[in-house]
Structures are given as C-alpha cells and as structure tokens.
Design a protein around this motif. Structure first.
Motif, mmCIF file in Angstrom:
data_model
loop_
_atom_site.group_PDB
_atom_site.id
_atom_site.type_symbol
_atom_site.label_atom_id
_atom_site.label_comp_id
_atom_site.label_asym_id
_atom_site.label_seq_id
_atom_site.Cartn_x
_atom_site.Cartn_y
_atom_site.Cartn_z
ATOM 1 N N ALA A 117 56.692 25.199 81.500
ATOM 2 C CA ALA A 117 56.413 23.773 81.628
ATOM 3 C C ALA A 117 57.367 22.986 80.753
ATOM 4 C CB ALA A 117 54.967 23.471 81.233
ATOM 5 N N MET A 118 57.409 21.661 81.005
ATOM 6 C CA MET A 118 58.157 20.745 80.166
ATOM 7 C C MET A 118 57.154 20.046 79.258
ATOM 8 S SD MET A 118 60.925 17.853 81.275
ATOM 9 C CE MET A 118 61.731 19.071 82.307
ATOM 10 N N VAL A 119 57.346 20.129 77.946
ATOM 11 C CA VAL A 119 56.354 19.639 76.998
ATOM 12 C C VAL A 119 57.026 18.819 75.914
ATOM 13 C CG1 VAL A 119 54.827 21.615 77.378
ATOM 14 C CG2 VAL A 119 56.530 21.714 75.564
ATOM 15 N N GLU A 120 56.227 17.943 75.279
ATOM 16 C CA GLU A 120 56.670 17.190 74.115
ATOM 17 C C GLU A 120 56.120 17.861 72.865
ATOM 18 O OE1 GLU A 120 55.477 13.159 74.601
ATOM 19 O OE2 GLU A 120 57.137 12.672 75.959
ATOM 20 N N VAL A 121 56.967 18.033 71.863
ATOM 21 C CA VAL A 121 56.571 18.718 70.639
ATOM 22 C C VAL A 121 56.374 17.682 69.544
ATOM 23 C CG1 VAL A 121 57.226 20.428 68.909
ATOM 24 C CG2 VAL A 121 57.859 20.781 71.303
ATOM 25 N N PRO A 122 55.164 17.603 68.942
ATOM 26 C CA PRO A 122 54.924 16.656 67.860
ATOM 27 C C PRO A 122 55.261 17.253 66.508
ATOM 28 C CG PRO A 122 52.870 17.658 68.511
ATOM 29 C CD PRO A 122 53.934 18.285 69.375
ATOM 30 N N CYS A 123 55.663 16.399 65.592
ATOM 31 C CA CYS A 123 56.001 16.837 64.234
ATOM 32 C C CYS A 123 54.795 16.626 63.330
ATOM 33 C CB CYS A 123 57.199 16.040 63.718
ATOM 34 S SG CYS A 123 57.663 16.460 62.018
ATOM 35 N N PRO A 124 54.396 17.642 62.539
ATOM 36 C CA PRO A 124 53.217 17.492 61.686
ATOM 37 C C PRO A 124 53.467 16.681 60.425
ATOM 38 C CG PRO A 124 54.158 19.665 61.389
ATOM 39 C CD PRO A 124 54.962 19.001 62.477
ATOM 40 N N TYR A 125 54.701 16.202 60.214
ATOM 41 C CA TYR A 125 55.029 15.440 59.021
ATOM 42 C C TYR A 125 55.291 13.979 59.365
ATOM 43 C CZ TYR A 125 56.059 20.236 57.622
ATOM 44 O OH TYR A 125 55.988 21.580 57.401
ATOM 45 N N GLY A 126 54.989 13.091 58.445
ATOM 46 C CA GLY A 126 55.333 11.690 58.589
ATOM 47 C C GLY A 126 56.378 11.327 57.561
ATOM 48 N N GLY A 127 57.448 10.673 57.996
ATOM 49 C CA GLY A 127 58.510 10.312 57.065
ATOM 50 C C GLY A 127 59.764 9.886 57.785
ATOM 51 N N VAL A 128 60.911 10.118 57.144
ATOM 52 C CA VAL A 128 62.208 9.723 57.677
ATOM 53 C C VAL A 128 62.944 10.961 58.179
ATOM 54 C CG1 VAL A 128 64.418 8.624 57.147
ATOM 55 C CG2 VAL A 128 62.328 7.789 56.077
ATOM 56 N N VAL A 129 63.418 10.927 59.407
ATOM 57 C CA VAL A 129 64.184 12.037 59.967
ATOM 58 C C VAL A 129 65.547 12.079 59.291
ATOM 59 C CG1 VAL A 129 65.203 13.010 62.051
ATOM 60 C CG2 VAL A 129 62.995 11.841 62.173
ATOM 61 N N THR A 130 65.858 13.199 58.658
ATOM 62 C CA THR A 130 67.137 13.329 57.956
ATOM 63 C C THR A 130 68.148 14.203 58.681
ATOM 64 O OG1 THR A 130 66.297 15.197 56.665
ATOM 65 C CG2 THR A 130 66.017 13.002 55.718
ATOM 66 N N ALA A 131 67.686 15.047 59.596
ATOM 67 C CA ALA A 131 68.621 15.908 60.334
ATOM 68 C C ALA A 131 67.940 16.435 61.584
ATOM 69 C CB ALA A 131 69.111 17.074 59.467
ATOM 70 N N ARG A 132 68.734 16.650 62.634
ATOM 71 C CA ARG A 132 68.272 17.290 63.857
ATOM 72 C C ARG A 132 69.119 18.538 64.094
ATOM 73 N NH1 ARG A 132 68.427 12.592 68.366
ATOM 74 N NH2 ARG A 132 70.527 13.487 68.448
ATOM 75 N N PHE A 133 68.523 19.551 64.708
ATOM 76 C CA PHE A 133 69.233 20.799 64.949
ATOM 77 C C PHE A 133 69.265 21.076 66.450
ATOM 78 C CE2 PHE A 133 67.352 20.969 60.789
ATOM 79 C CZ PHE A 133 68.386 21.398 59.981
ATOM 80 N N GLY A 134 70.452 21.087 67.011
ATOM 81 C CA GLY A 134 70.592 21.399 68.429
ATOM 82 C C GLY A 134 70.771 20.162 69.275
ATOM 83 N N GLU A 135 71.754 20.223 70.167
ATOM 84 C CA GLU A 135 71.978 19.144 71.109
ATOM 85 C C GLU A 135 71.109 19.347 72.346
ATOM 86 O OE1 GLU A 135 73.812 16.542 70.459
ATOM 87 O OE2 GLU A 135 74.355 17.360 68.498
ATOM 88 N N GLU A 136 70.996 18.322 73.180
ATOM 89 C CA GLU A 136 70.268 18.440 74.426
ATOM 90 C C GLU A 136 70.930 19.500 75.309
ATOM 91 O OE1 GLU A 136 70.084 14.571 76.139
ATOM 92 O OE2 GLU A 136 68.710 13.775 74.633
ATOM 93 N N GLY A 137 70.115 20.398 75.847
ATOM 94 C CA GLY A 137 70.633 21.508 76.639
ATOM 95 C C GLY A 137 70.719 22.801 75.859
ATOM 96 N N THR A 138 70.488 22.741 74.528
ATOM 97 C CA THR A 138 70.545 23.936 73.683
ATOM 98 C C THR A 138 69.222 24.693 73.733
ATOM 99 O OG1 THR A 138 72.075 22.831 72.172
ATOM 100 C CG2 THR A 138 70.950 24.789 71.340
ATOM 101 N N GLU A 139 69.300 26.013 73.829
ATOM 102 C CA GLU A 139 68.105 26.850 73.773
ATOM 103 C C GLU A 139 67.860 27.295 72.340
ATOM 104 O OE1 GLU A 139 66.987 29.009 77.947
ATOM 105 O OE2 GLU A 139 68.240 30.108 76.554
ATOM 106 N N LEU A 140 66.621 27.160 71.881
ATOM 107 C CA LEU A 140 66.250 27.556 70.527
ATOM 108 C C LEU A 140 65.115 28.572 70.585
ATOM 109 C CD1 LEU A 140 66.169 24.137 68.617
ATOM 110 C CD2 LEU A 140 68.002 25.826 68.634
ATOM 111 N N PRO A 141 65.143 29.598 69.733
ATOM 112 C CA PRO A 141 64.015 30.523 69.672
ATOM 113 C C PRO A 141 62.881 29.926 68.851
ATOM 114 C CG PRO A 141 65.711 31.190 68.109
ATOM 115 C CD PRO A 141 66.266 30.010 68.867
ATOM 116 N N VAL A 142 61.666 30.414 69.086
ATOM 117 C CA VAL A 142 60.531 29.996 68.276
ATOM 118 C C VAL A 142 60.810 30.334 66.819
ATOM 119 C CG1 VAL A 142 58.099 30.451 67.781
ATOM 120 C CG2 VAL A 142 58.858 30.173 70.136
ATOM 121 N N GLY A 143 60.582 29.381 65.933
ATOM 122 C CA GLY A 143 60.842 29.570 64.515
ATOM 123 C C GLY A 143 62.161 29.009 64.053
#
Length: 497
Positions: A46-72
């Motif tokens: 399925a296509m899902v939205e992943v929520p972040c359990p932290y509230g604050g300022v985003v300082t970095a993102r890992f992976g561009e759109e189209g990148t596959e990431l493993p769990v963890g």
C-alpha cells in the motif's frame, strides 16, 4: 539547548522490510507537530503516510523521492526543545494543512523502534512515545508552517553529536531558511495523484514544463504518457539525424541501425513496490505449488435473472444493486463449506495440510499501481448484501490507493473475475499460500442446448486452479460442479442457506 533526535523508518507491519519514498511532506527547516505525517512511502502492499513521533524543527532528510529505504534506516532528524518548536501545531497558511491519514493507527507501545535518539528531559516531552506501525494516526494532522531564520535555533555544530547512518544535509540558520524559499518560489505543481508524479520522475520529466488537460490545468496520467511518447520520438529522431551527419550511409541503413540500438536498449522498469511484490508471489507460487486446472461452461441465464429480480425488489430505495461478483462470492463460500479441503494451506516445514476454520475471501482488483487482492474478512458469515457492500468498499479503497496492508493479506481463497477484461477463460495462478483460485470469464450470449432444444443463453466459463497436494481431481471437480450448479440453478444455493 535543543536536542536533535533521529527518526528511522518504522516497522510498517505485515512482514514488510522496505519502502520507497514517494513524496516528502516536509522540508528542512519546517516545524512539525508530534505525530504529523512527514513522508509518503509506497510499500509492496500500500501507499501510506508515515508520522513522526517528535515535534520540533526538521534539520535533515535522508533519501530523495524514488529512493528505497530498509526498515530502520534514518528518515529525518528533528531538533526538539528549540524556540521554533513553540509554533508546532499553530495555525499556518491554508495550503499547509495535511489531510488525514488513510487508515487507523496501530501503536506499538514504545519509541525504541523510532530511532536511537529517544531523548530525555525536554526531548521526551516533544515525542508521542509511539512507534506508529503502518500508516500513521487517525487524528487530523496538525498544520505546519515555515519559520523565519531568526526563529531557527539549531546550527550544524549543535546537530553534529547525533550519530546517523548517512550524512545529513548541512543545516544552518541561513541554509534552512533558504531551502523553503527556493521551493516556494517555483510554486506547487497540480498533479492528479502521486502515481502520476512517480511516472514522470521515472522518465526524467519536469512536471512544471507540462500543460495539464484536467480541470484548472491539473496534470493527468494521459498528459505524462503523451510527454513520454513525444520525448521518445524526439530522441529517436535526433539519433537518426546525428548518424546521418556523421556518415555517408544511406538513410535507410542509418534508420535501421538506430532502431536496432533502441530495441536492444529497451525500457527498464524496476521490479519493486506492488509490481515487485506480485512478481515475487507469483514466482513463489509457480515454484512451490503443484497446481492443476479444471474448467466448465455454465448456463448463467437463471443467475442473471435472479440478480435482476433481487435488484428490482423494493424499488429505488432498496439500496445498492447486487453485483454478479457478490453472488459468485456467496456461491464460493457455500462451496467451500462442502469442500473444506480447498480452504487450506500447506505447512512445508511440518509437512502438514492446515485446514482453515473461516473463509477470508480475496478478489482480484486491477489498479493503476498494479494487481492487488483485497480480502473480505469472514465471508462465510456474510450474506450476499454484506459481501457486496464490503467488495464495493474495498474496491474504492483500491482505486484511490488507500488500502492498508491488513486489507491485502490473510486471504484463504481467491475469486478472480477476469471476464471484465472481455476474455472467456484463463488458467489462474494460485495466490500463495492459498490452495485454490476460481476464475470467472465473461458472461455472454451463446447457442446452448436448453430443455432439449437449441437456444440463446447467457454462458460463462468457470476455471478452478487448485493445489494438488491438498486434494485430488475428484474434490476439485466436485467443488467446480457445485459452483456451476448454483450458477445454472440458483435455487440449489438455498439448500445451504
């Protein structure tokens, strides 16, 4: 001093081990609220939205759109306890409101799986404490807003102590503020769905250069496919022209050589996401299951007449119409009650056949993302109307890409109506680890011997593919004959109701 926490791709449930980033919902420098969706990912189910359990300022993102990431793997880092976090959840521009998640939340209880930086003190206060499995929370997501440079109190030196698996984007007050401004300057692109955006990305198309044919310039899938064909034609023409300038060979030879080169190169489509999951399941089914297929033609005239009578009873206020698929599904549950061998699975490790107590009926549905098999839970305990309502609900969810992993797993028997594609018959591949699948061809008028005379009747071909380990041909033939009898004489079904 703010604390920088790392949020990793959580366990999405159902044994899924990786996901592809479809669309980022936040930028570096954004203020996010606790449990706000931050990224849209596509799994094999399925296509899902992943929520972040932290509230604050985003300082970095890992992976561009189209990148596959493993769990963890790290998804992003968030600075909590900074001055900017005070504005998390505050009202922002209307365009920054995120829609509700597609499904309910399944909290896992602790935040251990969310990343190594659980944090304490002020950091702990900015975390929901939940690792959300699958597709996020069911509550409306908070609004988000971009912050002014003077409100961002996180610098690269403060973020440095956090150990991450990849090198994050360097963040400073100026850089964090500049990135959103650059993105906003170009403005949003109106696209009908993330699938269209993904298709454009796979073919290196800039959506901002396309003119949409939908309402208010909305870019449709047809617009992207047309642009892909135009680009391919232009590339081939340019290749032929270049070859003609470089050599003195006849144009026919140059064109032939160019076509051969294009043919050899071909278009490479990665086997991942839904397509990859389907490929793996079908390959496993063919390699593990010794399947066999039997089929029969049945006169469906009486079934169609019964359906018409059901839909006519009660008039317009009677509710949704009864579908042929719902009738066939109810016939299948009655047949499985008589032939439970086909509602089973094989435990290879124990060398045992496991007969399952309930019928969870899957039905094949073709979508833009590929073939999916939603599951009607406890179909054996439902009547035709209840099965029809559930099929309609799951079909709509499949069409919009809102099916959850739980709705796509756990089936015990599959019904495949390929007649909607205008074909008469097929030899279905069993949906591993199930033991059988019933295929249904189109129902069409054909000459048929009825009551000793030639007549025009509504005829359908039924195909049953079964695992020969769980039963022999006699059982499979008995199941298929019972289904055919119910199709030809729906009154037969009344005996089991």
């Amino acid at each position: 001093m703010p604390q920088v926490l790392e949020f990793k791709l959580p366990d999405l449930g159902e044994g899924l081990t990786e996901a592809e980033i479809v669309r980022w919902l936040v930028e570096v420098g954004d203020v996010v609220a606790i449990d706000q969706p931050v990224v849209e990912v596509e799994t094999a189910k399925a296509m899902v939205e992943v929520p972040c359990p932290y509230g604050g300022v985003v300082t970095a993102r890992f992976g561009e759109e189209g990148t596959e990431l493993p769990v963890g793997a790290p998804l992003l880092t968030v600075a909590v306890g900074s001055a900017g976090t005070e504005t998390a959840g505050a009202a922002g521009a209307p365009s920054s409101v995120r829609p509700e998640s597609a499904g309910p939340a399944v909290p896992q209880g602790t935040a251990a799986g969310a990343g190594s930086g659980q944090g304490s003190g002020s950091g702990a206060a900015e975390s929901s404490g939940n690792v959300l499995v699958g597709y996020g929370t069911g509550a409306p997501a908070a609004r988000r807003r971009r912050i002014r440079p003077e409100r961002l109190s996180v610098t690269a030196s403060e973020a440095a102590p956090v150990a991450v698996a990849a090198v994050p984007v360097a963040v400073s007050a100026a850089a964090a503020a500049a990135a959103p401004v650059a993105a906003d300057a170009r403005g949003p692109v109106a696209v009908v769905s993330p699938l269209v955006r993904k298709l454009a990305r796979q073919h290196d198309l800039d959506l901002r250069e396309l003119t949409g044919s939908g309402p208010d310039g909305l870019i449709l899938r047809a617009d992207v496919e047309s642009a892909i064909r135009t680009a391919a034609t232009a590339t081939a023409t340019a290749g032929v022209a270049t070859a003609g300038v470089a050599t003195a060979e006849p144009s026919e030879a140059v064109g032939s050589r160019a076509r051969v080169a294009v043919d050899r190169a071909g278009e490479r489509i990665p086997l991942r996401g839904v397509r990859g999951a389907v490929a793996d399941k079908l390959s496993r089914s063919r390699s593990e299951i010794p399947d066999a297929t039997c089929w029969v033609d049945a006169d469906a005239t009486e079934l169609m007449a019964a359906r018409a009578a059901m839909n006519a009873a009660g008039g317009p206020s009677a509710g949704p119409k009864v579908s042929v698929l719902a009738l066939l599904a109810r016939i299948c549950t009655a047949a499985l009650a008589r032939f439970p061998e086909l509602n089973s699975t094989v435990d290879l490790a124990a060398r045992e056949i496991v007969r399952l107590p309930g019928v969870h009926l899957g039905f094949a549905a073709q979508t833009e993302r590929g073939l999916v098999v939603p599951v009607v839970r406890d179909a054996h305990a439902r009547n035709v109307e209840s099965i029809g309502d559930e099929i309609a609900r799951l079909t709509e969810a499949a069409r919009t890409g809102a099916l959850t992993p739980a709705q796509l797993t756990g089936g015990t028997f599959t019904l495949n109506n390929y007649g909607v594609f205008g074909v008469d018959g097929s030899t279905p591949i069993i949906n591993h680890p199930e033991a059988a699948m019933l295929g249904v061809g189109r129902i069409m008028a054909k000459p048929w011997v009825h009551n000793g005379e030639l007549a025009v009747r509504q005829v359908v071909q039924l195909s049953l593919t079964f695992d020969h380990r769980v039963c022999d041909g006699g059982t499979a033939g008995g199941f298929l004959r019972y289904v055919a009898d119910c199709v030809e004489q729906p009154a037969v079904l009344l005996r089991t109701l």
